[in-house]
Design a protein around this motif. Structure first.
Motif, short mmCIF file in Angstrom:
data_model
loop_
_atom_site.label_atom_id
_atom_site.label_comp_id
_atom_site.label_asym_id
_atom_site.label_seq_id
_atom_site.Cartn_x
_atom_site.Cartn_y
_atom_site.Cartn_z
N ALA A 172 0.82 -1.20 0.00
CA ALA A 172 0.00 0.00 0.00
C ALA A 172 0.85 1.25 0.00
O ALA A 172 0.47 2.29 -0.55
N ALA A 173 2.04 1.19 0.60
CA ALA A 173 2.93 2.35 0.63
C ALA A 173 3.37 2.74 -0.78
O ALA A 173 3.47 3.93 -1.11
N ALA A 174 3.66 1.74 -1.62
CA ALA A 174 4.07 2.03 -3.00
C ALA A 174 2.95 2.72 -3.77
O ALA A 174 3.18 3.73 -4.46
N VAL A 175 1.73 2.21 -3.64
CA VAL A 175 0.59 2.84 -4.31
C VAL A 175 0.34 4.22 -3.74
O VAL A 175 0.06 5.19 -4.46
N GLY A 176 0.44 4.35 -2.42
CA GLY A 176 0.23 5.65 -1.78
C GLY A 176 1.26 6.68 -2.21
O GLY A 176 0.93 7.85 -2.38
N ALA A 177 2.51 6.25 -2.39
CA ALA A 177 3.55 7.18 -2.83
C ALA A 177 3.24 7.72 -4.22
O ALA A 177 3.39 8.92 -4.48
N ILE A 178 2.80 6.84 -5.11
CA ILE A 178 2.47 7.27 -6.47
C ILE A 178 1.29 8.24 -6.46
O ILE A 178 1.31 9.30 -7.10
#
Length: 548
Positions: free
Chosen positions: A488-494
């Motif tokens: 979720a952190a990767a998606v949130g960063a984008i």
């Protein structure tokens, strides 16, 4: 004038005396508008080709056309004074086209959404019962689309939006309180960040990339420090004027948030609609998406819609800002001589937003569509270049690269000129094409290129936008990662990065809009700025007097 002419002087005589003194002041002002033996301001109605060195370098036929266009713009400006009390709706047809496009895309996406909703539900059920893994034979290519459930997606979006808004507010306050710090930071921090990124790459093992980043950062720092340092005091003076207007109209800070919300809603709605349409077309094999002409058409259409909506959201903020600054510029002197609070927030912001969302919305849609078409073509050119690289076709790769560069330059020029044209839409309430003619005539006759060349406006705005995007990216990634895990952190960063870019571009537009409105209004009439900020007026005059 009563101490000079007597206490019982009649009002007509006072009026004649005031007109006489005003005319003498105007003549004195025009006498100062000389540099190196030539006028720095040219009367467009009496202008000739000899008054413009750039025209003299052209062919006679082209120079005559330029001169005719310049006089046409001057006549249009004469018939459309600044800050009119009544305005008519301009370019209304483009409002209809924009709304029809939005309704058609959303309706099409809603009709085609059943297949995507079913696929997402099934994938979410599989994720809750058995975490996907390559050993189970589950396709991991869909993980990013279902890594966040609807509730988690909403939380991530809220975190990204809130962090972006807070970062925008902090930057605007900093620009208001410490303009010198903002200008210096825009020139220094970006090269430092580039060098830090290079050092990180060196530590991580990417020696070549790291060295390139460090070298580019060091070179950029040296260029900014040694070549642009002398321009900083001038930009600080201009920023201080913008800060004064923000202080008088603090509710302008909410306009950027409003534009961010519009852009955010547009991106989410169109992304969901296009996702539903694309998935349904692929599932039913209605269209061969692997066919390159079809693929290019899809890229052009989706890019056009996305960029058109984002452009409208950004330019609504820009026109609103320009309206507030134009109201301040032309009405400040009148308010000083009256007892009414004519320049308050309520008296400037609400009408300016009404113009942006009402009478000038068609002009905004038209100008934004022109830019969106060029940027969509740029995306197609980039895809052609990428396909040529995959196919190993060097000729098409070179042609695609050249085409991308050419279209990118055209888009940059169009965006730049649109910003100036929208100032006239906000200030005079004219159509987009009339605004373009007025802008060309006014800026050419006032020789404003000698002032604009010494501005560091792009550096300040770009720095603020990037800072907002970085803060939103880090905040969203940390928040979603702490609660929902690394995926979720990767998606949130984008999501945080793109929302931060939108928020920064919308909110930091107040600096861009303020400076351009200030210069455009000064090119039209320098007297109000000389009255409110004489030091900035003299700085502008010094730039013109130093022209070659």
């Amino acid at each position: 004038f009563q101490p000079l002419v007597g206490e019982h002087c009649s009002e007509p005589l006072l009026f004649e005396v005031s007109v006489f003194c005003t005319s003498r002041l105007a003549l004195a002002t025009m006498a100062t508008l000389l540099a190196s033996g030539r006028n720095v301001r040219v009367d467009p109605n009496r202008a000739t080709i000899d008054d413009f060195p750039d025209f003299q370098k052209m062919k006679p036929e082209k120079a005559e056309k330029k001169l005719a266009l310049l006089k046409d713009g001057a006549n249009t400006k004469t018939y459309n004074g600044p800050m009119p009390d009544e305005r008519s709706c301009q370019d209304a047809l483009w409002i209809v086209l924009f709304l029809v496009t939005a309704v058609v895309i959303l309706a099409w996406g809603a009709i085609r959404s059943d297949a995507l909703i079913k696929a997402v539900s099934e994938a979410a059920d599989r994720a809750t019962t058995a975490p996907p893994s390559s050993e189970d034979g589950v396709d991991l290519s869909f993980d990013w689309a279902v890594e966040l459930t609807a509730k988690r997606l909403l939380v991530t979006l809220v975190v990204a939006a809130c962090s972006s808004m807070i970062a925008c507010l902090a930057f605007i306050v900093m620009a208001h309180r410490a303009p010198s710090c903002v200008v210096w930071s825009s020139l220094v921090l970006c090269p430092i960040l580039m060098m830090l990124a290079g050092l990180i790459c060196l530590v991580g093992g990417g020696a070549i990339i790291g060295l390139i980043f460090v070298a580019l950062g060091a070179l950029t720092f040296c260029i900014n420090f040694f070549c642009y340092r002398h321009l900083i005091p001038f930009m600080v003076q201009v920023t201080e004027v913008v800060a004064d207007v923000i202080e008088d109209h603090p509710c302008m800070m909410t306009v950027g948030f409003f534009g961010t919300l519009i852009g955010f809603v547009w991106v989410v709605a169109m992304a969901l609609a296009f996702a539903a349409i694309s998935y349904d077309l692929r599932s039913n094999h209605d269209v061969d998406m692997d066919n390159r002409p079809v693929h290019y058409a899809c890229i052009f259409g989706s890019s056009l819609v996305f960029l058109w909506g984002l452009g409208v959201a950004t330019n609504v903020c820009h026109v609103t800002y320009c309206g507030v600054f134009g109201h301040w510029y032309y009405k400040a002197g009148a308010a000083d001589n009256s007892d009414s609070e004519d320049v308050g927030t309520k008296g400037a912001l609400v009408p300016a937003m009404g113009v942006a969302l009402g009478t000038s919305l068609g002009s905004i849609c038209f100008g934004s569509l022109l830019v969106a078409i060029v940027r969509a073509l740029e995306q197609v050119a980039r895809q052609i270049m990428n396909d040529a690289q995959e196919d190993g076709n060097p000729l098409m790769c070179v042609l695609g690269c050249l085409l991308t560069c050419i279209i990118d330059c055209i888009g940059d020029m169009l965006e730049y000129f649109n910003d100036w044209a929208y100032v006239q839409c906000a200030v005079r309430g004219v159509s987009f094409m009339d605004a373009a003619k007025i802008t060309y005539s006014m800026m050419t006759c006032a020789n404003m290129k000698y002032i604009m060349s010494d501005l560091l406006l792009n550096s300040v705005v770009s720095f603020g936008t990037l800072a907002v995007a970085v803060i939103a990216t880090l905040t969203t990634a940390l928040a979603t990662g702490a609660v929902y895990g690394t995926g979720a952190a990767a998606v949130g960063a984008i999501m945080g990065f793109f929302i931060g870019l939108m928020a920064g571009a919308a909110a930091l537009g107040v600096v861009n809009s303020g400076v351009k409105t200030l210069l455009a209004c000064w090119a039209d009439d320098p007297a109000p700025l000389e009255h409110t900020h004489p030091q900035v007026h003299h700085a502008f005059m010094e730039k013109l007097q130093a022209m070659e």
